[in-house]
Every structure is written in C-alpha cells, then in structure tokens.
Design a protein around this motif. Structure first.
Motif, PDB file in Angstrom:
ATOM      1  N   GLU A 100       0.871   0.739  -4.616  1.00 19.69           N
ATOM      2  CA  GLU A 100       0.315  -0.188  -5.844  1.00 19.69           C
ATOM      3  C   GLU A 100      -0.950  -0.087  -5.566  1.00 19.69           C
ATOM      4  OE1 GLU A 100      -0.415  -3.865  -4.091  1.00 19.69           O
ATOM      5  OE2 GLU A 100      -0.961  -4.411  -5.999  1.00 19.69           O
ATOM      6  N   ARG A 101      -1.517  -0.112  -6.924  1.00 17.11           N
ATOM      7  CA  ARG A 101      -2.949  -0.333  -7.181  1.00 17.11           C
ATOM      8  C   ARG A 101      -2.864   1.198  -6.404  1.00 17.11           C
ATOM      9  NH1 ARG A 101      -6.037  -5.731  -6.117  1.00 17.11           N
ATOM     10  NH2 ARG A 101      -4.422  -6.646  -7.031  1.00 17.11           N
ATOM     11  N   GLY A 102      -2.572   2.149  -6.765  1.00 17.38           N
ATOM     12  CA  GLY A 102      -2.974   3.906  -6.338  1.00 17.38           C
ATOM     13  C   GLY A 102      -3.499   4.131  -5.135  1.00 17.38           C
ATOM     14  N   ARG A 103      -2.737   2.813  -4.349  1.00 16.88           N
ATOM     15  CA  ARG A 103      -2.648   3.255  -2.648  1.00 16.88           C
ATOM     16  C   ARG A 103      -1.272   3.059  -1.763  1.00 16.88           C
ATOM     17  NH1 ARG A 103      -6.072  -0.443  -0.439  1.00 16.88           N
ATOM     18  NH2 ARG A 103      -7.088  -0.925  -2.027  1.00 16.88           N
ATOM     19  N   ILE A 104      -0.712   3.961  -0.926  1.00 25.38           N
ATOM     20  CA  ILE A 104       0.498   3.947   0.016  1.00 25.38           C
ATOM     21  C   ILE A 104       1.020   2.824   0.229  1.00 25.38           C
ATOM     22  CG2 ILE A 104       1.784   5.072   1.627  1.00 25.38           C
ATOM     23  CD1 ILE A 104       1.248   7.571   0.313  1.00 25.38           C
ATOM     24  N   ILE A 105       1.330   1.728   0.463  1.00 27.78           N
ATOM     25  CA  ILE A 105       1.656   0.758   0.754  1.00 27.78           C
ATOM     26  C   ILE A 105       2.740   0.718   2.507  1.00 27.78           C
ATOM     27  CG2 ILE A 105       0.703  -0.867  -0.936  1.00 27.78           C
ATOM     28  CD1 ILE A 105       3.334  -1.707  -1.781  1.00 27.78           C
ATOM     29  N   ALA A 106       4.068   1.364   1.488  1.00 28.27           N
ATOM     30  CA  ALA A 106       5.052   1.779   1.882  1.00 28.27           C
ATOM     31  C   ALA A 106       5.463   3.011   2.493  1.00 28.27           C
ATOM     32  CB  ALA A 106       5.943   0.590   2.681  1.00 28.27           C
ATOM     33  N   THR A 107       5.843   3.876   3.694  1.00 29.83           N
ATOM     34  CA  THR A 107       6.679   4.954   2.861  1.00 29.83           C
ATOM     35  C   THR A 107       8.238   4.883   3.650  1.00 29.83           C
ATOM     36  OG1 THR A 107       6.452   7.467   2.647  1.00 29.83           O
ATOM     37  CG2 THR A 107       5.019   5.970   4.298  1.00 29.83           C
ATOM     38  N   GLY A 108       9.133   5.588   3.545  1.00 30.12           N
ATOM     39  CA  GLY A 108      10.336   6.292   4.937  1.00 30.12           C
ATOM     40  C   GLY A 108      12.166   6.181   4.249  1.00 30.12           C
ATOM     41  N   ASN A 109      12.592   5.592   4.716  1.00 27.93           N
ATOM     42  CA  ASN A 109      13.732   5.323   3.461  1.00 27.93           C
ATOM     43  C   ASN A 109      14.261   4.484   3.623  1.00 27.93           C
ATOM     44  OD1 ASN A 109      15.324   3.087   4.839  1.00 27.93           O
ATOM     45  ND2 ASN A 109      16.404   4.849   6.966  1.00 27.93           N
ATOM     46  N   ASP A 119      10.435  -3.906   2.619  1.00 25.55           N
ATOM     47  CA  ASP A 119       9.240  -4.019   3.320  1.00 25.55           C
ATOM     48  C   ASP A 119       8.580  -4.885   2.489  1.00 25.55           C
ATOM     49  OD1 ASP A 119       6.714  -2.562   4.385  1.00 25.55           O
ATOM     50  OD2 ASP A 119       5.651  -3.401   2.976  1.00 25.55           O
ATOM     51  N   GLU A 120       7.610  -6.360   3.865  1.00 23.70           N
ATOM     52  CA  GLU A 120       6.811  -7.124   2.912  1.00 23.70           C
ATOM     53  C   GLU A 120       6.078  -7.020   2.119  1.00 23.70           C
ATOM     54  OE1 GLU A 120       7.052 -10.765   3.773  1.00 23.70           O
ATOM     55  OE2 GLU A 120       9.426 -10.550   4.274  1.00 23.70           O
ATOM     56  N   SER A 121       5.057  -6.174   2.198  1.00 21.86           N
ATOM     57  CA  SER A 121       4.485  -5.947   1.151  1.00 21.86           C
ATOM     58  C   SER A 121       4.694  -5.239  -0.086  1.00 21.86           C
ATOM     59  CB  SER A 121       3.186  -4.834   1.500  1.00 21.86           C
ATOM     60  OG  SER A 121       3.917  -3.808   1.996  1.00 21.86           O
TER      61      SER A 121
END
Lengths: 244, 315, 283
Positions: free
Chosen positions: A216-225, A232-234
């Motif tokens: 989001e906005r060029g940034r990783i906010i979550a990663t995984g399965n 994820d909340e965000s």
C-alpha cells in the motif's frame, strides 16, 4: 534454491509523490507469488521498474543474481524476465502466429533475415495457451479479450523468459475464460516458471500462488500465506480505504 | 518466407517484360521508363524507411541528394573514378541515414515528419552557401560524367539496377525482419517488450533505406549528367515519391513499383494535353482521391482481385 | 542597429500573422495542416486578380481573399479532415497533396511566372534613415490587432471558450454538450481566412509565385513547434525570435543563410525539447 528475483531498497518518486517506498522482497526460483493491494498501491509501478520501462530512483533489482542496473527492457527480457499488461498490447494488424513470431525472434538482425520462422513452435505455443487452430491466421484485432490475454501470454513465454510478471490477468474476462487462464497458469507453475501475479480477483488468485505480498502506497504492509495476509488488519483496512 | 510459384512467375515475367521493352516502344517512351525506374528506386527507399515503421519521411531528397552530390563532387572536382565514387557516395548517404535516425529515437509521428522536412530545406540552403566552389552553389553542377549513352543502354542499366533493388527489398521484407518492422509501426513498446531492440531495428530500416537512396541518387546523377539544388530538394519531388508509394500501396515494395510506373505514365500521357506544371493538377487530384478512398493502394486492389480468382478456381 | 530593430519588428509581425492560423488548427486537433501555405498562395492570387485584373477597390479585394480562405478552410475540413477521422498522418499527407494540386491549379490559371503585387497602401516613411513602407507597417499593425482580438475572442466569447475546451479535451468537451465538429469547422474557417489575409501581406512583401506556399509553411511550422503546442502568446514570442534572427543573419552574415537558422531551430527544438520552448499551454 536460487533467487530468481531480488528487490532491495527500491524507491521510485514522481516529483513529490513516492510510488515505491523502500521496497524489499525476493522470489525463489519456481515460486509463484501474488502481489496485491488497493488501486494506486504501486503494483504496476513495481512491474515497470523490474522491466526497465521506468528507472528506479534508488535501490537495486537483481535477476538470478545479476544486477539489472539501467539495462533497456529488451536486454532484461533476454536475461529472463518478461511481463504482460493490464491492457493487452498486441500487434493488432498482425495475425496470431505473427504476434507469437515477434516474441520468438532472436535479437539479431542477421538471424532474422537468414532464418525463416519456426511454424511448428509458433503453433505449438498458440495451442498451449489455448488458442484455437482456426484463429491462427486471424488478425489480433478480431480476438476477444480472453484470447488477447492468451496471445499476450504466448508472446511473453515465447521470449524464453523464465520469470513472468502477470498484470491483472483476469481483468475483463468471463468466468469461463478465468478458468482457462487459471489452468494455464497452473501449467506454467508445473513447468517451473517463476511467477509474480497482480490481481484484484483474490478468490481466483488464491489457488495460483505459494505466498502473497500486500503493498500500500508503495510499501509492504503484510506478507506470508494467502489466508493470513488477507485477514491481516492493515490489509483489510487498506482495501476498505481506511489507510493507516 | 511463404514463396509460391506465382511469385517467381510474376518476377520472371516482369524481368522478361523489361528486357523486351526496347523492342516494343519508341526511344522517347524508353526515356520516360528510365525516369520511372529511378522513381521506383526512390519510392522503394522511402517505403523501406517509412512504409512499415510508420516514421514518415517528408525529406527523403535529403538522403538522395547526399548520394547525388557526393558522387558528383568526387568525380568532377576530385577526378575520382566513378567505380570508387559511387560506393563512397553510398557510404556517406548511410551516414546521412544515421542523422535522420537521431530524431527518430525521441520523436515520432508528425514531429518526425517535420524534422525530415526541415533536414531537406536545411540541406537545400547549405548546399548553396557552403563551399559553392564544390557544390556549384545555386546553379548546381553540369558536365558530370555519364555512365551510359543512348536511351536503350540507359534503360537496360536503370532497369537492371531497379530490378535488383526491388527483388532484394521484396525478399528482405518477406523475412522475419519485415514482420518485426511492421510490428514497430503498430506498437513500438510492445516490440521492445518482446525482447527486441527497437533502436537496432529502426537503425536497420534507416540504413537500408539510405543505402538504396544513396545508390539511386548516385546513379541518377551519373545518368542525368547534371544536378540542380532546386529540382532536387523540392517539395514536389517529395510529393512525387510519397504519392508513388501511397497510390501503389505502402510497405509492399510491389506497390511503389506499380505506383511509380503509373504516375510516370500518367504524367507522360497528359503531356500532349497539358504541357506544363498543370499536369500536377490532374495527377495530384487522382492521387488525392485514390489515397482518400483506397489508402492501401492499387496493390491491395490487385491482391484482393487475385484472391477472389483463386477462391473461384478452388470451387 | 536601429535598422535591424525596425526590420525585425516588421518581419516578426508579418510572421506572427502568417503563423497564427496554423497555430489555431494545431492547438485544436494537434493536426499539422501541411496545406496551410495554400491559403496564403490563394489569398495572394485572389487579391491580385480582384484588385489588379478586375480593378476592384483594394479593401474589397482583401475581403474577397479572406472570404475565399474561409470557404477553403470549411471545404478542407468537410472533405478531407472529417472523412479521415483523426488519422493524423493521413490528414497531413492529404493536405500536402492538396497544396501541390492547388499550386498546379494556380499555374493553370495564372501561369508559371511570378507576379509583383502592388502595395496595399502606398508610401514610405523614413525612420532614422531606414525606409519603412506603409505596406509593411500596416501588415505589422494589423497583425498585432488581429492577434489581440483573436486572444480576446478566444478568452471571452462562447465559441472561443468552446474552442479552448475542445483543445484541452475533445471527448470531455463533447460530454459537456459542445459539438466538436462545429467548433472544428469554425476553427478551420478562421484559420483559412487568417491564412488568406496573411498571404495578401506576404505576397506584397515578397512576390506572388505558385511556389510561394512552402516558405510560409516552414515558418509557421517553426513558430508552432518552437513556441509549444498552439499557444497564441508563444506564437507571438517565437515569431519575433524567428523574425529577428532572420533579419540579423541577413544583415550581419549572408542573405543566403536566411532560412538556415529557422531550420536549425526546428530540428534542435524537436529533437531536444519536443514539447516546445514554452511548454504546453491552452490557446
């Protein structure tokens, strides 16, 4: 396993806008990764930087351990990475097989002239992606959206790239076509291609990937399965437009 | 390459027709054919650069002029043999082709067309001012060594040149490079996205075009024996070349041949009725109508007719 | 020095007048009307025919030339631009062919040799020993008046605003209820009339010849390209750059080099800064 694609501290700014904000991720060879995020999150910008269509402001992109630096798009493809577009870009007045022919061509003027086209390979590729034999001589302008996506996949695979970046492969397709493209992507996984897939159609994306990166906005906010990231909340917040 | 028996038959018949022509027509008509031959060469050169890639050149005489002037200056002012002067002229023209390529790396469409037009006008002005002792200034040059004597010789010579250039360009564009160049005209970024260097391909097209333009320009000046800047760097000359390609059918090589022959004979046929520049009125009018209503040219009309015939014979 | 200043002002005014009609078309449809020079040629010849062959009053002859230009513009739009539906290259090639056809038509009617046009206004005034013909003075003054009124026309009238809207976004304008076809037609008509008027002055500055359309076309192209896409202010500024440079080159270096600067400028700007020196502005 070796790393097919490695992205380190990638930053892209347009004037005051930061489209890619210190992005870090890597993909192991043969893996299939989903890249998700709301509209304008910067997914396509990442693709464009990997392909060299946009030059990053700073940071590093490596393909099988080679730094891509400022190489032009055509050189990157020769190193093994290729992409499709949200809106397919066929050569409208060329026939289906001729479109694939362009993808199969070596980047050498001399060999383009002395060697004729490899018809068997062209037709094999067309059949592999699910195009009908009756479409071979049709100009691309007469194809449906689904067939255009198949054609673009065929041309992308034809370049010989082993890392494929697929942008919104399901957009504008009928349910039937989604199923076809989906099984096509499963075939590619089975053949050992490394995939990075952008899609808004999360249910269709889920079975195609090993894990997922949400930005989001060029940034990783979550990663995984897939399940964890989607819950994820965000990530939920960003899709609902309540950016944090 | 998708060659068929009728391709060979057609080229063969064309060659035989050219060989027999001096037996059939008068010397005057033969001279017209010589001009037609050179127009075919210039039209093919234009087609190689612009027909497929979509980079429209409005200043093609820039290239032709480089070839013509180089060879004329080398032979007349420096006493260099024609056999050596022409190859040098072709090489210099290809360097000129690189100059035309430079803007094509950044701009396309109308803007590119305008730069080429500016190139031609710039050349026209510079040729008259810079070293007029070499270029002959505004008056141009005369008394340039000629290669052939008489209409028949001139005709065979130009026909041979034209035939070789035409058939090799035709073969060339039927290979995969032809497909690649068409693809550039359709969607340049998708060509780059297929792993092909667009710059390399454009450079090839521009070099091939400059090669033909240089060859044509040099031989043409050694046929005429003179050259005048106003006749060479003239928008009417550009017009004749482009119209020949367009009404024949761009990007086909056969089209420019048909178009150039058609135009030359239209002009020739109109000569008794309209002696002066008024011929361009009819000529341009026909060209405009044909272009507006059959943008793919006469060649497309012929091929679709041929396909209909084939379909009928299959049934 | 003063000589250069005066000559420069006069020539630049003429160039601005010539280029503005071309700018209009380019700003509305991004179309390069390569047949634009033909308006000038026809305007000049119509004026010549009406005033010097028939002997009509000069002002009437100027009016006739302009009306003819307007009609030409409308016909060109209806018969060439509209049927080709936004295929720019096809329109450019067609208009270029048309210009050559019209040139041949002029030769057909008026003959090949060039003609001297009597000045529209007689008389000479000396400014610091430099002769300034009233004719050129009038051309420059009318050029300024026309450019200013055009500027106000576009800024204040409904049709002017519609033109602005179409130049920014044709589809958007259409959604707002503006008929792009109608606006386009008005623009083509205006451009034709301005071109014909410019032609009358241009012909009286140089001479009347069937091939006279090429020079002004190249000047217009230079002005539009260098000035940035279709801005009237940019047109005015660049017309002065081109005009002054020509006068300086002619008086300081050599008359033959007159056009070299213009060509060089076109090439340099197109290659280095395709958006033009003054960027993109609306009208």
């Amino acid at each position: 396993m070796t790393l097919a694609l490695e992205i380190k501290n990638l930053v892209k700014t347009f004037g005051g806008l930061t489209a890619t904000d210190n992005l870090n991720f890597d993909i192991k060879e043969g893996r299939s990764v989903g890249l998700i995020g709301p509209n304008g999150a910067g997914k396509t910008t990442v693709f464009s930087q990997i392909m060299g269509e946009l030059q990053q402001t700073s940071g590093q992109i490596s393909l099988f351990g080679t730094d891509l630096g400022t190489l032009p798009t055509s050189k990157r493809i020769r190193l093994g990475v290729s992409r499709t577009y949200q809106i397919p870009r066929p050569f409208l007045e060329l026939s289906v097989v001729e479109n694939i022919r362009v993808g199969l061509m070596p980047n050498s003027i001399w060999s383009m002239i002395i060697k004729g086209p490899d018809h068997t390979k062209e037709e094999k590729l067309a059949l592999e992606v699910g195009l009908a034999e009756t479409d071979f001589e049709k100009p691309a302008s007469e194809l449906s959206m689904g067939d255009l996506r198949k054609l673009e996949l065929a041309r992308t695979i034809a370049t010989g790239a082993k890392v494929l970046l697929l942008d919104e492969v399901f957009a504008g397709l009928t349910t039937g076509e989604i199923a076809q493209i989906s099984s096509l992507i499963q075939d590619l996984r089975a053949k050992g291609f490394t995939l990075l897939i952008v899609s808004h159609d999360l249910p269709a994306l889920e079975p195609l990937i090993d894990h997922v990166i949400a930005i989001e906005r060029g940034r990783i906010i979550a990663t995984g399965n897939f399940k964890d990231v989607v819950n994820d909340e965000s990530v939920r917040a960003s899709y609902l437009g309540q950016a944090t | 390459m998708g060659l068929r028996w009728y391709h060979f038959t057609a080229w063969g018949l064309f060659a035989i027709g050219l060989a027999l022509l001096p037996e059939i027509v008068s010397k005057g008509t033969l001279r017209t054919f010589i001009f037609a031959n050179y127009l075919v060469i210039f039209a093919i050169s234009w087609d190689l650069l612009s027909g497929r890639t979509g980079y429209i050149s409005f200043g093609h005489p820039f290239l032709i002029g480089i070839g013509a002037y180089t060879s004329a200056i080398l032979t007349k002012r420096f006493g260099i043999d024609v056999e050596l002067a022409i190859p040098i002229a072709v090489i210099v023209t290809m360097i000129g082709g690189l100059i035309v390529l430079l803007p094509a790396l950044r701009i396309r469409g109308s803007y590119f067309a305008l730069v080429t037009l500016a190139f031609m006008e710039l050349m026209y002005q510079l040729v008259q001012v810079i070293r007029p002792d070499l270029t002959g200034g505004t008056r141009g040059m005369s008394g340039i060594q000629t290669l052939t004597r008489g209409a028949v010789n001139g005709f065979y010579f130009s026909s041979f040149l034209m035939f070789v250039i035409a058939i090799s360009s035709w073969f060339l564009l039927r290979t995969r490079i032809g497909t690649a160049l068409t693809a550039i005209g359709l969607n340049e970024s998708a060509v780059e996205g297929s792993g092909l260097s667009v710059t390399k391909l454009k450079m090839f097209a521009f070099m091939a075009s400059a090669f033909v333009a240089g060859l044509g320009g040099a031989f043409y000046v050694h046929y005429l024996g003179s050259l005048a800047p106003r006749a060479l760097f003239d928008i009417n000359f550009v017009f004749t070349i482009i119209v020949a390609v367009l009404i024949g059918g761009a990007s086909t090589i056969i089209g420019p041949i048909i178009g150039a022959l058609f135009l030359t004979f239209l002009l020739e046929y109109l000569r008794p009725y309209l002696p002066g520049a008024e011929r361009y009125f009819i000529y341009g009018g026909i060209a405009l109508l044909l272009y507006m209503y059959q943008p793919k040219g006469i060649y497309a009309l012929i091929t679709s007719g041929w396909q209909m015939l084939q379909e009928k014979s299959v049934k | 020095m003063l000589q250069i200043l005066i000559q420069g002002m006069l020539l630049s005014g003429l160039y601005a007048l010539i280029a503005v009609g071309f700018t209009l078309i380019f700003s509305i449809g991004r179309i390069l009307n390569l047949g634009y020079g033909a308006y000038l040629m026809l305007g000049g010849y119509i004026y010549f025919w009406a005033s010097q062959s028939i002997g009509l009053p000069k002002l009437v002859a100027v009016g006739m030339a302009m009306i003819f230009g307007v009609l030409m513009g409308i016909m060109k739009f209806q018969l060439i631009v509209k049927p080709l539906k936004g295929n720019h290259v096809a329109i450019e090639i067609s208009t270029l062919i048309l210009a050559v056809v019209l040139q041949a038509g002029v030769v057909f009617v008026f003959g090949d040799s060039s003609k001297i046009l009597l000045p529209i206004v007689n008389g000479v005034v000396y400014v610091a020993d430099a002769p300034v013909t009233y004719n050129m003075l009038i051309a420059t003054v009318s050029s300024w008046v026309i450019l200013l009124s055009l500027y106000t026309f576009i800024r204040t009238t409904d049709i002017g605003r519609a033109m602005q809207a179409v130049s920014m976004d044709t589809k958007g304008a259409a959604i707002c209820g503006i008929e792009p076809d109608r606006v386009n037609m008005v623009t083509w008509a205006l451009s034709g009339g301005l071109g014909a008027l410019g032609g009358v002055f241009f012909a009286s500055y140089t001479q009347l010849a069937p091939s006279m359309w090429v020079g002004p076309l190249i000047i217009s192209v230079a002005v539009v390209i260098v000035g940035g896409i279709g801005s009237i202010i940019g047109t005015l500024i660049v017309a002065h750059i081109v005009g002054f440079m020509e006068v300086i080159v002619v008086s300081v270096f050599a008359p033959e080099l007159r056009g070299v600067f213009t060509m060089g400028l076109i090439i340099l700007v197109l290659v280095l800064r395709p958006q033009g020196l003054f960027g993109r502005e609306e009208l």
